[in-house]
Each structure stands twice: as C-alpha cells, then as structure tokens.
Write a protein that holds these residues in place. Structure first.
Motif, mmCIF file in Angstrom:
data_model
loop_
_atom_site.group_PDB
_atom_site.id
_atom_site.type_symbol
_atom_site.label_atom_id
_atom_site.label_comp_id
_atom_site.label_asym_id
_atom_site.label_seq_id
_atom_site.Cartn_x
_atom_site.Cartn_y
_atom_site.Cartn_z
ATOM 1 N N ALA A 271 0.745 -1.254 -0.238
ATOM 2 C CA ALA A 271 -0.017 0.037 0.028
ATOM 3 C C ALA A 271 1.011 1.347 -0.157
ATOM 4 O O ALA A 271 0.438 2.105 -0.729
ATOM 5 C CB ALA A 271 -0.745 -0.097 1.115
ATOM 6 N N GLU A 272 1.956 1.132 0.847
ATOM 7 C CA GLU A 272 2.749 2.418 1.012
ATOM 8 C C GLU A 272 3.470 2.638 -0.577
ATOM 9 O O GLU A 272 3.613 3.728 -0.995
ATOM 10 C CB GLU A 272 4.067 1.927 1.816
ATOM 11 C CG GLU A 272 5.029 3.197 1.843
ATOM 12 C CD GLU A 272 4.520 4.485 2.419
ATOM 13 O OE1 GLU A 272 4.610 5.487 1.737
ATOM 14 O OE2 GLU A 272 3.619 4.363 3.375
ATOM 15 N N MET A 273 3.793 1.587 -1.184
ATOM 16 C CA MET A 273 4.444 1.738 -2.657
ATOM 17 C C MET A 273 3.478 2.193 -3.626
ATOM 18 O O MET A 273 3.705 3.044 -4.379
ATOM 19 C CB MET A 273 4.813 0.369 -3.105
ATOM 20 C CG MET A 273 6.219 -0.145 -2.637
ATOM 21 S SD MET A 273 7.525 0.610 -2.684
ATOM 22 C CE MET A 273 7.883 1.393 -1.123
ATOM 23 N N GLN A 274 2.139 1.720 -3.413
ATOM 24 C CA GLN A 274 1.272 2.185 -4.420
ATOM 25 C C GLN A 274 0.817 3.576 -4.290
ATOM 26 O O GLN A 274 0.735 4.571 -4.962
ATOM 27 C CB GLN A 274 -0.189 1.392 -4.069
ATOM 28 C CG GLN A 274 -1.160 1.796 -5.187
ATOM 29 C CD GLN A 274 -2.418 0.748 -5.194
ATOM 30 O OE1 GLN A 274 -2.742 0.368 -4.151
ATOM 31 N NE2 GLN A 274 -3.238 0.667 -6.398
ATOM 32 N N ARG A 275 0.893 4.231 -2.932
ATOM 33 C CA ARG A 275 0.499 5.577 -2.419
ATOM 34 C C ARG A 275 1.653 6.531 -3.031
ATOM 35 O O ARG A 275 1.132 7.762 -3.562
ATOM 36 C CB ARG A 275 0.465 5.592 -1.006
ATOM 37 C CG ARG A 275 0.205 6.949 -0.460
ATOM 38 C CD ARG A 275 -0.304 7.200 1.131
ATOM 39 N NE ARG A 275 0.688 6.053 1.732
ATOM 40 C CZ ARG A 275 0.355 5.066 2.319
ATOM 41 N NH1 ARG A 275 -0.746 4.730 2.452
ATOM 42 N NH2 ARG A 275 1.150 4.350 3.258
ATOM 43 N N GLY A 276 2.767 5.982 -2.948
ATOM 44 C CA GLY A 276 3.971 6.840 -3.644
ATOM 45 C C GLY A 276 4.764 6.850 -4.955
ATOM 46 O O GLY A 276 5.468 7.209 -5.166
ATOM 47 N N GLY A 277 3.736 5.845 -5.632
ATOM 48 C CA GLY A 277 4.315 5.508 -7.089
ATOM 49 C C GLY A 277 5.379 4.555 -7.142
ATOM 50 O O GLY A 277 6.151 4.315 -8.193
ATOM 51 N N GLY A 278 5.414 3.722 -6.173
ATOM 52 C CA GLY A 278 6.527 2.456 -6.299
ATOM 53 C C GLY A 278 5.962 1.501 -7.014
ATOM 54 O O GLY A 278 4.943 1.376 -7.492
ATOM 55 N N ILE A 279 6.600 0.489 -7.335
ATOM 56 C CA ILE A 279 6.234 -0.891 -7.999
ATOM 57 C C ILE A 279 6.318 -2.054 -7.294
ATOM 58 O O ILE A 279 5.995 -3.024 -7.901
ATOM 59 C CB ILE A 279 6.958 -0.663 -9.349
ATOM 60 C CG1 ILE A 279 8.597 -0.908 -9.222
ATOM 61 C CG2 ILE A 279 6.622 0.392 -10.343
ATOM 62 C CD1 ILE A 279 9.346 -1.275 -10.563
#
Length: 599
Positions: A271-279
């Motif tokens: 979820a953190e990755m999705q929130r910040g544009g990570g993959i």
C-alpha cells in the motif's frame, strides 16, 4: 534522560614503518581537498580526534575469552553478547544483532534492505548467504530514463521507485533455520524491547536524524516517523520509541517469514508503494527468497581468504587486489610508503575496471569469477604498469578473458565460544535509504535500485560505473561492493572483517587485512589506521588527513597521481581477531559509534 514517545596491540608497528608513516602536521602543497567519495549521512563535522602516528585515534581493543560482537552501535553489540551468554551460537547472535540494528541504527540497520553473510563453522566448513534485494517484477532497464534516454536525477535514489524488494528478513530466517540454536522468538525479543521501550540516541544518531528531517518530510508528507511530536530537533540522550516497528517485529517473531512477506506487513508495504508511485507488490514480496551460494575461497601468502561471491563484487575484487600485490615486497617497503601506495592504487584501478565490465547477478549473467582471480590473468593486468608514472585510467579497460561474452550500509562480526564466526554486511544503500517509511509498519525502505547500472557508463551515487551485466531487470539482484570476509591461518579462524562505505568498502577491507598480515598491526590498530581509496573512475586517489607522509605525497604527485585529501573519513570497520592465546580481540571503528563487546 528525557523520554519522547514516537509512533511508529597491542602489537606495535615496526619502528621503520612508524618512522616512514608518521605525519608531520603540515599540509602538502598542491594536494586538493575533497568532500569524499562516500559522505556518511550523519558524519559529524567536528575537529578530528587526537591522532598518534598513522592512526585516526588511539582507541584500544576490547578483549574476550568466550565470545565477541563488533557492530555499529553499542546497544546492538550488547544484544549480541547477551544472546551468546544465553547459550546462543554466532548465528543466533548475528540474527539478534541484525534486528537490533534495524531499531537503534536507522541510517543503515534495517529490515527494509538486504545484505550478505559469510559463516564459518568451528570445523572450518564455510557458507555464504545472499539476501541482497531484487528488482521488482515491474522493473525494466529504462525505468530511470526520460524519453530522450537521459537519467532522471534522484529517481533511483529518493522516493518509492528507488526501492528493491527487501531481503533482510528472509535472510535472517534462512540463517537461523539452518544454523540457529536458540528459538526464533528468543533472538527477536531484544529488538522488540528496544523498539517498544526505546533507545537513547547517541550524539551521532541525533545529528543524523536532525539532518534528514527535511527529506523525511518531503518524501513522507503525512507521517512523523523519526521525528519528535513537536518536530523540534533531537538531542543526545533523548529516547526514540518506535511502536509501529515494534508491532512489525512482533509479527515477524510470531509468524517468521510470513510475518513480513505475507499478511499485514506485506499489505502495508504494498500500500505504501502504491501510494507513492513505487512498483513493489505483495507478489514481489511473496516470491522473494535468499540464496545460499558457494563461498569464494582464495589465498594470500599463507592465509586462506573466505569471502562473498557475486552478487557481491567485493569478494572477487578483494582476491584480485590481494593477488595483484602479492608479488611485491610490501612489508619491506613499509606501510603507505610511496611504492606500497603506488602498487595498491594501480591494483585498485585495474580491479574496479574489471568490476564495471564483468560483474553482475550470476543468476542472470555469466560472471567469470575463476578467470578473474586467476594469477596468470592478473599478471597480464600489470603489463602496462611502470613505477615511473601513473597509469591513465582512460587507457584502462576491463581485461580480456578468453571465451567471455560481454553483456548507507553497516557491518558486524560475531565469534562465539566454540569458534563459529559470522561476518555480515547489510544495507539500505544510502543513509536512511530511499527515505520512505512504510506507513503503519514503521521501517525504512532501501534505495538499492541505484546500485544497478541505470544507464551503461553513468556513475551511481558512489561514482561507480556499470555496464549491461548489471542492468536493471525484474527479479535480478543489483551488484554490491559489500565484502564480508573471514581469514584463516593454519586451518584455524584468524580474522573476521568488514565495513560499510559504498565503493570504498572493498579498498577499506583490503587495507585492513594488509595492515595486519603485512605491516604487523594489531586488529584495532589496523581499524584505526588512516586509509585511502582509488576506484578507476574518477581518476583520483582520496585519502584521510595524515594517511600519506609529505614524502609519499611528493613522490606520488611527481609521477602524475592526482591526490585529494578528504574532509571526512573512510570506513566503519567492525572486526575480530583471534590471538595466539585463543582470546578474541574486538576492534570497532573510532570514526563512529561502532562498539565491540566481549565476555
């Protein structure tokens, strides 16, 4: 101390060596000053400590009869020794130290990063574990380039896209599963206690968190991890309490690998990755596994060197460096004399060129390890060397091998009562990694994607050049300079060594080993000794103030060497040496908070 709740040698050098190496206290004309190849995030800008001859400080070694832990933080070293005293072996203590460092040393200790372990059993059998991070399944070779194929500044260094899939937790699970003695719950508990009850900040840690506050806020605008509730600066002795991290560690304690790579922690990370544009996805996490690899074993004079194979470049480079200088009379020439330094620099120049050309993840590319460390091949690398002048790095390329087709870190060492030894180097890459804190889980993510060659010929944050062998790819491990190493003498454990320092890791380990084996230093003296670094490109040699005598500087400059004096330091060594009487000498670096604890 105020509590702040927060979410989330005794052998002496030969007389001639000292005479030739002692600094005069005067700066040499024409020697430049540099901010350093590797700038530690929490480097303290204060006057240099009192130096004695060729040493950074006069710190004395720690000794113990039954066990020794040398790590980057005193609390982590205490945890390791407590585990040893409780009946744990070296692997138990190493696992406990890894998790403790994730709490007390957020700049490099981690569960959101990766690393390498070299383990030598008391019988002499050796093992190496690769728990280096991997590229996510959505990674691709042009992911840090714009439409014109130019590198987008900072994209591989800061923020969510800079992170590879973490390996530290799986690595520790694997190490403990195979070699641990105490229960998993027992070795995790000290880190949980430190997270939930808090740890008093050292001066250096407080300074590091204060310096990083703005970037934490920029990358994590809605979070206040690693900050005080009133957002004022941290002070030495204040307590850092990390409740969210404590809960994450409890899930790992209760569920093992699944407590991180599946379930709540995996959900929070994705979820953190999705929130910040990570993959990084939950599937990436589920599919991650550390790999046991055959140790890289070689020799230097009468000593056996056990070190890390690729994906680390460090072991290959270390054996190349040692074998390149082995024919030369370093001991006769003396520590950091002009001749000694010259052949060491020239060896480094050629080895780092080979690193750029040949090394990468052996699961993806053919890495010609045996050819690279072959003495006949290495002899050809000296063909264009002359003592009369410096070699021009522009004329030095990776060597020619028949049949080859081109295509912030911390270290700790542990030895237990039985003689089992562990050497681990682990990292987030840069200080505090990508600066991304996983919301609800309280841990920092790495920025290891920058260790890939994001574009052939373009240097990474440490100035290292890479090529197609280290190109970004999904599921691929990025190349590393980490060099955890164990040395044997006459079939017995002799030395456990390693350090952080980005591209300078290899040369710092190289010098630390030579200081003991060639120049008669104790382990602590070798750690204290002033160091230098050359890495092919850029074509310059950086050195700590006082590392070179005026005569050495003058002679090297007359041969065309470009020298730059550092304004900071090199290395954060944490080493252990077994003395002839069987006692252990713990040697931790005076350049930081590193501490050895023995019993």
């Amino acid at each position: 101390m105020k509590k702040v709740t927060h979410s989330f040698h005794s052998t002496i050098l030969l007389f001639l060596v000292l005479l030739g190496a002692c600094r005069t206290g005067q700066k040499s004309p024409g020697v430049g000053r540099s901010s350093g190849v590797y700038q530690y995030e929490n480097e303290k800008k204060t006057a240099a400590p009192r130096r004695t001859g060729p040493y950074y400080s006069d710190r004395q070694a720690v000794t113990g009869k039954n066990g020794m832990v040398a790590s980057a933080h005193p609390e982590a070293s205490k945890v390791g020794v407590a585990i040893l005293k409780a009946g744990g072996n070296a692997v138990d203590a190493a696992v406990a130290v890894q998790f403790a460092l994730a709490v007390v040393y957020p700049g490099a200790g981690n569960i959101g990063g990766g690393g390498f372990m070299v383990y030598r059993e008391k019988t002499g059998q050796a093992y190496t574990l690769d728990y280096r991070e991997k590229g996510p399944e959505k990674a691709h070779k042009d992911m840090y380039l714009d439409s014109a194929k130019n590198v987008i500044p900072q994209l591989s260094l800061t923020g969510h896209l800079a992170s590879g899939v973490p390996g530290s937790v799986d690595g520790m699970v694997e190490a403990h599963r195979r070699f641990g003695k105490l229960s998993w719950a027992q070795v995790l508990q000290p880190a949980i206690d430190l997270a939930e009850k808090g740890v008093a900040l050292t001066e250096r840690e407080a300074l590091g968190l204060n310096r990083t506050k703005k970037s934490f806020l920029r990358v994590n605008p809605d979070k206040r991890y690693f900050m005080k509730a009133d957002t004022t600066d941290w002070k030495t002795g204040e307590w850092l309490i990390q409740k969210d991290l404590g809960q994450t560690l409890r899930r790992i304690q209760e569920q093992g690998r699944a407590g991180f790579y599946e379930g709540e922690t995996a959900r929070l990370l994705a979820a953190e990755m999705q929130r910040g544009g990570g993959i990084i996805t939950e599937n990436d996490l589920k599919n991650y596994h550390a790999v046991w690899r055959d140790p890289l074993v070689g020799s230097f004079r009468d000593y056996k060197i056990i070190t890390m194979p690729p994906t680390s470049s460090g072991g290959v480079a270390l054996l190349q460096l040692l074998r390149l200088v082995e024919p030369y009379p370093l001991r006769k020439w003396g520590w950091n004399s002009d001749s000694t330094v010259q052949v060491m620099i020239e060896a480094e120049r050629r080895v780092y060129a080979d690193r750029a050309k040949f090394l990468g993840d052996p699961d993806f590319v053919k890495v010609p390890v045996e050819q690279l460390i072959d003495k006949a091949y290495l002899q050809t690398r000296w063909s264009d060397f002359t003592f009369a002048r410096a070699t021009d790095s522009r004329n030095v390329k990776g060597g020619m091998l028949p049949g080859y087709e081109s295509l912030e870190t911390t270290h700790f060492s542990v030895v237990d009562q039985e003689g089992n030894a562990v050497s681990i180097t682990t990292t987030l890459n840069g200080g505090y990694g990508s600066r991304v804190v996983v919301n609800g889980a309280g841990f920092l993510m790495n920025n290891e994607m920058d260790d890939f060659s994001i574009k052939p010929g373009v240097p990474n944050m440490f100035g290292l050049i890479g090529n197609q062998a280290n190109a970004v790819a999904p599921g691929k491990r990025m190349l590393s300079s980490m060099t955890p190493t164990i040395v044997e003498q006459d079939g017995k454990l002799y030395m456990v060594v390693g350090t952080p320092g980005g591209s300078t890791i290899i040369t710092s380990v190289y010098q630390t080993i030579l200081n003991v084996l060639e120049f008669g230093m104790s382990m602590q003296q070798s750690v204290n000794a002033l160091k230098f670094h050359h890495q092919w490109l850029p074509d310059k040699t950086t050195f700590e103030e006082g590392a070179f005598s005026e005569e050495t500087v003058r002679k090297l400059q007359s041969r065309g060497y470009m020298l730059e004096q550092l304004t900071n330091s090199l290395g954060r060594m944490d080493c252990i040496l077994r003395r002839p009487d069987g006692s252990l000498e713990g040697a931790s670096d005076p350049r930081a908070d590193d501490t050895s604890v023995g019993y």
